[in-house]
Design an enzyme around this catalytic site. Structure first.
Site, short mmCIF file in Angstrom:
data_model
loop_
_atom_site.label_atom_id
_atom_site.label_comp_id
_atom_site.label_asym_id
_atom_site.label_seq_id
_atom_site.Cartn_x
_atom_site.Cartn_y
_atom_site.Cartn_z
N THR B 210 -15.46 14.45 6.59
CA THR B 210 -16.87 14.12 6.45
C THR B 210 -17.54 15.43 6.06
O THR B 210 -17.04 16.48 6.42
CB THR B 210 -17.49 13.67 7.79
OG1 THR B 210 -16.58 12.76 8.42
CG2 THR B 210 -18.83 13.01 7.62
N ARG B 238 -14.66 -1.74 6.18
CA ARG B 238 -15.03 -0.98 7.39
C ARG B 238 -16.19 -0.01 7.09
O ARG B 238 -16.19 0.70 6.10
CB ARG B 238 -13.81 -0.20 7.87
CG ARG B 238 -14.07 0.67 9.10
CD ARG B 238 -14.04 2.14 8.74
NE ARG B 238 -14.11 2.99 9.93
CZ ARG B 238 -14.36 4.30 9.87
NH1 ARG B 238 -14.53 4.90 8.72
NH2 ARG B 238 -14.45 5.00 10.97
N ASP B 241 -19.34 5.75 11.20
CA ASP B 241 -20.56 6.21 11.87
C ASP B 241 -21.51 6.99 10.97
O ASP B 241 -22.70 7.07 11.26
CB ASP B 241 -20.20 7.09 13.08
CG ASP B 241 -19.47 8.36 12.66
OD1 ASP B 241 -18.57 8.29 11.80
OD2 ASP B 241 -19.81 9.44 13.18
N THR B 261 -18.78 14.27 12.86
CA THR B 261 -17.53 13.95 12.16
C THR B 261 -16.46 13.66 13.20
O THR B 261 -16.38 14.36 14.21
CB THR B 261 -17.10 15.12 11.25
OG1 THR B 261 -15.83 14.79 10.66
CG2 THR B 261 -16.96 16.44 11.99
N GLY B 262 -15.70 12.60 12.97
CA GLY B 262 -14.66 12.27 13.95
C GLY B 262 -14.28 10.82 13.89
O GLY B 262 -14.52 10.15 12.88
N GLY B 264 -15.12 7.69 13.94
CA GLY B 264 -16.45 7.10 13.79
C GLY B 264 -16.79 6.06 14.84
O GLY B 264 -17.91 6.01 15.35
#
Lengths: 344, 344
Positions: B210, B238, B241, B261-262, B264
């Site tokens: 991200t 999909r 986040d 970021t991660g 989501g």
């Protein structure tokens, strides 16, 4: 001997207390359910007595179903799904059957379901052929690692997992179609003035059509579910607040369960559902205080609509800044549900 | 005469004070910028020194661009857009050019931009042909009443409003394509074990790709922007986040600007970005305290990733629970940016 007798007495006392506690917690188990069916310029001038009766009857049926399931010991997440399904099946509400039409004359629905126990959540956006979008949301929650799936591929996935398919004709309600034609006509006459997605008045009354249900079950778990057809004449694949966690839907056992209805964009910007919960978690406000403060914020942002909420103690709120909101609730202590449509 | 002199003296004094205040506020005007380029298992073992240098250089370029614009007096919202555009244009990051491929071998990008001054926000989800998805998000913010538009119709709208079109070939980066093939192969060999959307390791290092930027400008305004290509092999439309207000992106002048970021899904369930802000607003925590508490919550939920943040005073945070995060920042007081990739 004497000591032995004492120990036995103490053990018996402990058992007795445990028994009492069990009976108390069982017989006094709290449950509460609140629903909404959208908010807007809902006034006596705008609704015939027959229509009012019809709507109240549908609301009452939904609350009663939820109360029965709760009383039977069903969990919060099961109950919000079943109650929203019933409301989706009614052509009276802008969700499932009876969803409004978008600019292309199609129906695109969004739904979200959240379990306050573990913050697990599922949402679908822009689905057109799931008989019950809320069932799709539940499948996303339970059968994937994802939170939000969108469009045709979301539909395909949900159907492959057992969600019921429905043809466009199933969702069709003539008054919704006629209303789109009226809006398109008005838009043609006002060309240039439109930004491509105003929140058109829906049949002059229910500006913001959505259905929602929040529940606390006997076990103290909270859950929330919201489902909507969005806005008449919506364009460009617009996604509103209903499927957005923290905007139109939120549930956490730490605070409350919330479902919103209104000008979705303001609910997203204001993270309205999460804010009510955050005010309880971080500022120690009661559900009612948190609701009031958040409604005030929504009004200051010039957002219209309302929300329903319940906390772990069975306190309920139904708040809105529009003329009316279709709504109803009951708790384990009440003999029959309260259902209302106007501001009074 | 004496009184007249006094009034003149008083007027002069007022002018002098106003002048001083102006000079102070000008010369001491705070600005700060923080960026990230994704988080994951970023360790020295996984990255060659050449690659590290390349990434650090791209990060430094982005921070410097932002600092220059801020120093020139540009507003927060302009700066976050321009900085994210630059990162989208780099094939090094999973956003814009270089976005990862979904299950169907296509690129679908999400982006969101939020102005802390008035909580106005725009997002696009699942767009494939906007050269810079963040420009699309900005157009949604400025040219519609909506917050989130999705899919092909969102693209069409943004292009009609001036966003640049780009063919799929523009976004293509061979290593991303090869990685999808590897993942598909692995999936075939593990059929039945896959839920259709796991967060596959991206080239063994950058699990969660991200890009994001948060800024406080000279005028005290905050803004946040996030852009992503999502997950390799993602399915079913999909949505993560990044485009969700309060999950991957949030900004309010009342508290802070955040970009995440991660994994989501955990950021959505935990309303991570909004929670950091809510802890500041409702619990009076500092940005750092709020960041720590929220990272703890994310970790307890078993979510992976990190976030960057800035408050109105120019305090910055860059926090993560993964091995590393591509990140960098600078403030008006610093001579040159700090850029880092590993946990130390």
């Amino acid at each position: 001997m004497f000591l032995n007798g004492l120990i036995k007495l103490e053990t018996m006392r402990t058992y007795l207390i445990m028994c009492c506690l069990f009976v108390c917690s069982w017989s006094f188990a709290d449950y509460a359910i609140v629903i909404h069916g959208g908010a807007g310029t809902i006034t006596r001038k705008n609704i015939t007595p027959e229509k009012e009766k019809e709507i109240k009857s549908a609301l009452e049926e939904a609350v009663k179903l939820g109360a029965q399931l709760l009383s039977d010991g069903k969990t919060a997440i099961e109950v919000v799904e079943k109650v929203v399904m019933l409301m989706e099946d009614s052509p009276l509400f802008n969700a499932g059957k009876g969803a409004v039409f978008n600019h292309e004359g199609k129906q695109e629905m969004d739904a979200c379901i959240m379990d306050g126990k573990d913050l697990s959540v599922g949402a679908v956006a822009g689905v057109a052929h799931l008989k019950n979008p809320i069932v799709g949301a539940r499948l996303v929650k339970d059968s994937t690692r994802h939170v939000m799936l969108s469009g045709k591929r979301a539909e395909g996935f949900c159907i492959s997992k057992g969600a019921e398919y429905a043809d466009s004709s199933y969702f069709f309600v003539k008054s919704r179609w006629d209303y789109l034609q009226k809006v398109l006509e008005r838009e043609k006459n006002q060309s240039g003035q439109n930004d491509g997605g105003a929140a058109y008045m829906d049949e002059g009354t229910l500006k913001y059509g959505t259905v929602g249900c929040v529940v606390v079950d006997k076990y103290g778990n909270l859950a929330a579910a919201t489902s909507t057809g969005g806005l008449t004449n919506k364009k460009y694949g617009r996604i509103g607040d209903s499927p957005i966690v923290g905007a139109g839907t939120y549930a956490s056992n730490k605070s409350c369960a919330i479902s919103c209805t209104g000008t979705g964009e303001f609910f997203i910007r204001g993270t309205i559902a999460r804010d009510i919960a955050a005010l309880m978690e971080y500022k120690n406000l009661s559900l009612e205080e948190a609701g009031k403060e958040t409604l005030q914020k929504l009004t200051e942002m010039k957002g219209d609509g309302g929300f329903i909420g319940v906390d772990g103690k069975g306190n309920v709120i139904m708040m809105f800044n529009t003329e009316g909101m279709y709504r109803g609730y009951t708790t384990h202590e009440m003999e029959k549900p309260v259902v209302k449509v106007y501001g009074d």
